[in-house]
Design an enzyme around this catalytic site. Sequence first.
Site, PDB file in Angstrom:
ATOM      1  N   SER A 264      61.925  50.045  83.675  1.00  0.00           N
ATOM      2  CA  SER A 264      62.857  49.119  82.826  1.00  0.00           C
ATOM      3  C   SER A 264      62.752  48.291  81.920  1.00  0.00           C
ATOM      4  O   SER A 264      62.215  48.881  80.582  1.00  0.00           O
ATOM      5  CB  SER A 264      62.279  47.660  84.055  1.00  0.00           C
ATOM      6  OG  SER A 264      61.388  47.142  82.862  1.00  0.00           O
ATOM      7  N   LYS A 265      63.776  47.833  80.762  1.00  0.00           N
ATOM      8  CA  LYS A 265      64.358  47.827  79.779  1.00  0.00           C
ATOM      9  C   LYS A 265      62.929  46.555  79.290  1.00  0.00           C
ATOM     10  O   LYS A 265      62.497  46.830  78.797  1.00  0.00           O
ATOM     11  CB  LYS A 265      65.503  46.748  79.314  1.00  0.00           C
ATOM     12  CG  LYS A 265      65.649  45.901  78.829  1.00  0.00           C
ATOM     13  CD  LYS A 265      67.129  45.176  78.152  1.00  0.00           C
ATOM     14  CE  LYS A 265      67.413  44.804  76.639  1.00  0.00           C
ATOM     15  NZ  LYS A 265      66.263  44.094  75.708  1.00  0.00           N
TER      16      LYS A 265
END
Length: 507
Positions: A264-265
């Site tokens: 994920s970011k």
Amino acid sequence: MGSNVRVRFAPSPTGPLHIGGVRTALYNYLFAKKHGGDFLLRIEDTDQTRFVPGAEKYIVESLAWCGISPDEGIGGEDRGNGPYRQSERKAMYREYAERLLASDKAYIAFDSADELDVMRQMAKEAGAANWQYNYITRGNMKNSLTLPKEEVEAKMAAGEPYVVRIKLPRDHEVRFEDNIRGWVSVNTNNMDDKVLFKADGMPTYHLANIVDDHLMGITHVIRGEEWLPSAPLHVMLYEAFEWSCPEFAHLPLLLKPDGPGKLSKRDGDRLGFPVFPIDWKNEQTGESANGYREFGFYPDAFINMLALLGWNPGTEQEIFDLAELITAFDLSKVSKSGAKFDFEKGKWFNQNYLRGLSQNQLASELKRELDNSGLTYKEEFLGKIASMMSERATFSKDLMTEGMFLFQAPVEYDEKTRKKKWRQESAQMMQDLVNRFVDLKDFTEGPVEEAFKNYLSENDLGFGKVGPSFRLAVTGKGMGPSMFVICEVLGKEEVIERIKKAIRVLG
Ligand code: GLU
């Protein structure tokens, strides 16, 4: 497989495109090119609540940077199958929903969101966590299967909101062979009568996706694993329309480098690397994200890294350009299990790519970095400097930053080297070197080396007594490339000036 292969990348413009999405686009592209087929880009923007301005432009720019160019669709040609943005196709989906209603493969449902919530709640209290609108429960709901025909018509005429749901048969085994996962089999008893057409007049993803894939002649649906649970519904939709079903290939997830779960970011922020291809900024919210392009990655290295996350050629080869990837790519060698993301490996690809550049290419990379930083340099030495520094560089910017001493006199001297190598007699030795250099007519690599070595042998000095202080005086560092090349690049006056300054400062 003939040359009629047609694949599509069908992102929703809900934000910046994650590198997992870029990999999906890449695999589609490689597969299409390998089989002499077409790669389409279609924008799936039916969910207006999730629409983010600028996202489509971002997708197009990202793919262009990667060298993945659509043959058809957004960013490619219009070959008569357009429009390629679902919001512009809005008017045609209703007809397809109606077709299914007419053939009893779908029905109209009037249940409001509140009424559905009540049902879910009641089911939960009765111990059934996953209430579904299905062949059993639909008999107790407000729909065209339970209400008299006149009442349905009256409600519709009165403008009461309704949706269209697929009417799944009871106890039917849905089976299809996924190109990556093998046979997938789900019983309709475990499936939901999903909404196909919403009260706002828009199709859902499921309907629009199937209708468009059919009308656009898509032969292979290659997409992320998160869509695998929807695939049985899609197969049922193809059956309901009596259309032939494309082949499916569901790609494995990109996983965190350091644990379970999807990359994920937040992982990127936490571990210091981008998870998006190019920089992103949402003009409305100000939310931003970093990209590989701006980090300094070459598109070829980025693509090379992505290609090998989830696919392997079955050989030891790791370095591929796009053309080689096209030749080598094979869906059957895509793994079922998730691919752990490895940023260090990504850097290794970039370094490899950088080392493969010619001296001229390296020189122009370095020139760009220097011009951006406003540093002055001697044009004729760029090639020499760039290839010298390329051994220490991972990114183009390193060609400059690793060799900063070639553009700026040192303002400080490496403390460790100073302590260990700069002795009482060093200042005198440096002065001796200056005296020898002053007389040199030709200050290129060879003569400088000769003068230095003569000085050592005439005074019976080992290299270790003079070399490190010489480097420290001229570059401020304890390590680096050949001092004689450095001297040639800097020129006599600059070298002498730097040594004199070091004598003053280091004493
Ligand atoms: N619009 C879907 C997405 O955003 C496409 C899924 C598919 O390829 O069918 O990923």
